[in-house]
Design a protein around this motif. Structure first.
Motif, short mmCIF file in Angstrom:
data_model
loop_
_atom_site.label_atom_id
_atom_site.label_comp_id
_atom_site.label_asym_id
_atom_site.label_seq_id
_atom_site.Cartn_x
_atom_site.Cartn_y
_atom_site.Cartn_z
N VAL A 93 0.56 5.17 -0.18
CA VAL A 93 -0.28 6.45 0.01
C VAL A 93 0.09 7.88 -0.41
O VAL A 93 -0.70 8.57 -0.19
CB VAL A 93 -0.91 6.36 1.61
CG1 VAL A 93 -1.57 5.40 2.15
CG2 VAL A 93 0.69 6.34 2.64
N LEU B 251 0.83 -1.08 -0.07
CA LEU B 251 -0.12 -0.01 -0.02
C LEU B 251 0.91 1.17 -0.08
O LEU B 251 1.68 1.48 0.95
CB LEU B 251 -0.77 0.10 1.26
CG LEU B 251 -1.68 1.17 1.56
CD1 LEU B 251 -2.78 1.51 0.32
CD2 LEU B 251 -2.47 1.09 2.97
N LEU C 264 -4.61 -0.05 8.23
CA LEU C 264 -4.71 -0.69 7.24
C LEU C 264 -3.85 -1.93 7.02
O LEU C 264 -3.76 -2.93 6.00
CB LEU C 264 -4.57 0.18 5.97
CG LEU C 264 -5.90 1.10 5.84
CD1 LEU C 264 -5.51 2.16 4.96
CD2 LEU C 264 -6.88 0.43 5.32
N THR D 51 -10.86 8.02 1.90
CA THR D 51 -9.80 7.35 1.46
C THR D 51 -9.40 5.74 1.79
O THR D 51 -9.22 4.85 1.25
CB THR D 51 -8.44 8.06 1.22
OG1 THR D 51 -8.66 9.14 0.34
CG2 THR D 51 -7.35 7.37 0.57
N THR D 52 -9.49 5.85 3.18
CA THR D 52 -9.41 4.83 4.03
C THR D 52 -10.18 3.61 3.83
O THR D 52 -10.35 2.51 3.36
CB THR D 52 -9.61 5.11 5.52
OG1 THR D 52 -8.45 5.95 5.89
CG2 THR D 52 -9.43 3.83 6.29
N VAL E 29 -9.79 2.39 0.17
CA VAL E 29 -8.46 1.19 0.33
C VAL E 29 -8.84 -0.15 0.94
O VAL E 29 -8.75 -1.36 0.28
CB VAL E 29 -7.21 1.63 1.18
CG1 VAL E 29 -6.41 0.60 1.41
CG2 VAL E 29 -6.74 2.94 0.39
N SER F 116 -5.04 11.06 1.26
CA SER F 116 -4.77 9.93 2.46
C SER F 116 -4.74 10.24 3.87
O SER F 116 -4.94 9.63 4.62
CB SER F 116 -3.23 9.62 2.10
OG SER F 116 -3.14 8.96 0.84
N ILE G 103 -1.76 -1.09 -3.95
CA ILE G 103 -2.87 -0.30 -3.90
C ILE G 103 -2.14 0.93 -3.89
O ILE G 103 -1.29 1.29 -3.02
CB ILE G 103 -3.83 -0.57 -2.75
CG1 ILE G 103 -4.41 -1.86 -2.84
CG2 ILE G 103 -4.73 0.43 -2.51
CD1 ILE G 103 -5.18 -2.31 -1.75
N VAL H 156 -2.28 5.28 -3.81
CA VAL H 156 -3.53 6.48 -3.49
C VAL H 156 -2.47 7.88 -3.81
O VAL H 156 -1.34 7.79 -3.60
CB VAL H 156 -3.70 6.43 -2.03
CG1 VAL H 156 -4.33 7.77 -1.76
CG2 VAL H 156 -4.27 5.26 -1.58
#
Ligand SMILES: C[S@@+](CC[C@H](N)C(=O)[O-])C[C@H]1O[C@@H](n2cnc3c(N)ncnc32)[C@H](O)[C@@H]1O
Length: 273
Positions: A71, A69, A188, A127-128, A131, A122, A90, A92
């Motif tokens: 961010v 991830l 996350l 956004t959380t 995700v 982020s 992933i 962002v």
């Protein structure tokens, strides 16, 4: 007969063959002579990091097929290298045009499956949630590695948006926004897994602002334990700057300071419980 492999739960490195991993760095000083290119990587974004940071950390702290991830995705270095190494990603990023650009650099058949690109802030709950939805679509509950490469406060101005960390009105506001992102990233990330912070310091009005150490302290506040502080040189980014290097050298001699040649790659671990 070959001995069975011996691995940690967070890496594919076979400790029974530890002598075979010369390419994996274990010293805290990373001196790269140049930026890795090819394999989908280009120096196409002011403020992107060198692919070697991703190569090294994904090799040490993830297994094949796991989810990284990032961010602060920027120009997508993490996503490109994750795919090169057989991982998923992933990403962002606040700027929609940049996400579109990254989309164009990645293989179409991996988008929406092995790579999820999210336009978002982020620091935000929205956004959380996005995700989490991407993780669910990938059949996961948590990410396996968290990549944090924020703006170095206002050193590079990335956009005009108020939610852009590079527009934080002062250092404290920047650190507060960064801590919010780190806290969301912590939640996350799977327990026992690693986070990577890439950051440099800055000078302001003749004073050194140690963004690296202050960001590290904010990452600790949200619950991560520091595992390593790596110093990495940026020699490869400095090529062709001969004349301006001389100017900076003059200014350093006159002003009593040192010219930044390094950034930090700080490694953290989320406790198992
Ligand atoms: C240092 S760059 C990351 C570069 C990236 N590692 C690469 O290799 O291209 C930081 C990025 O964070 C983005 N950014 C700033 N504030 C953000 C926020 N609140 N949410 C998401 N992205 C943000 C900026 O637009 C910028 O692209």
């Amino acid at each position: 007969m070959d001995r069975p492999s011996k691995t940690k739960p967070w890496s594919d490195i076979d400790l029974n063959r530890w002598r075979d991993y010369d390419h994996v760095l274990t010293d805290s000083l990373w001196l790269f002579s140049s930026r890795a290119s090819g394999d989908g990587h280009k120096l196409d974004y002011h403020g992107n990091f060198i692919p070697q940071i991703v190569t090294q950390t994904l090799t040490r702290y993830t297994k094949a097929g796991e989810v990284v991830l990032d961010v602060f995705l920027g120009s997508g270095t993490s996503a490109i290298e994750a795919l090169n190494l057989g991982r998923r990603c992933i990403g962002v990023e606040l700027k929609p045009d940049l996400i579109e650009y990254v989309r164009g650099k990645l293989p179409a058949d991996r988008l929406g499956t092995d790579v999820h690109l999210i336009v978002g802030d982020s620091t935000s709950q929205a956004t959380t949630d996005a995700v989490r939805a991407a993780l669910t679509a990938m059949g996961e509950t948590h990410a396996h590695l968290l990549m944090l490469h924020p703006p170095y406060h206002d050193i590079i101005h990335f956009s005009d948006r108020a939610s852009d960390l590079s527009n934080a009105p002062d250092t404290d506001a920047f650190l507060d926004m960064f801590e919010t992102v780190a806290r969301r990233g912590y939640d996350l990330l799977a327990p026992g897994r690693f986070a990577v912070l890439v950051i440099g310091d800055k000078y302001e009005k003749g004073e050194l602002i140690p963004l690296g150490f202050w960001c590290m302290e904010r990452v600790n506040r949200v619950g991560f334990k520091t595992k390593a502080i790596v110093v990495k040189n940026i020699e490869g980014n400095e090529r062709g700057k001969g004349r301006s290097n001389n100017l900076w050298r003059y200014r350093a001699l006159a002003g009593g300071y040192y010219i930044f040649k390094h950034e930090y790659v700080i490694i953290f671990r989320k406790p198992e419980r």
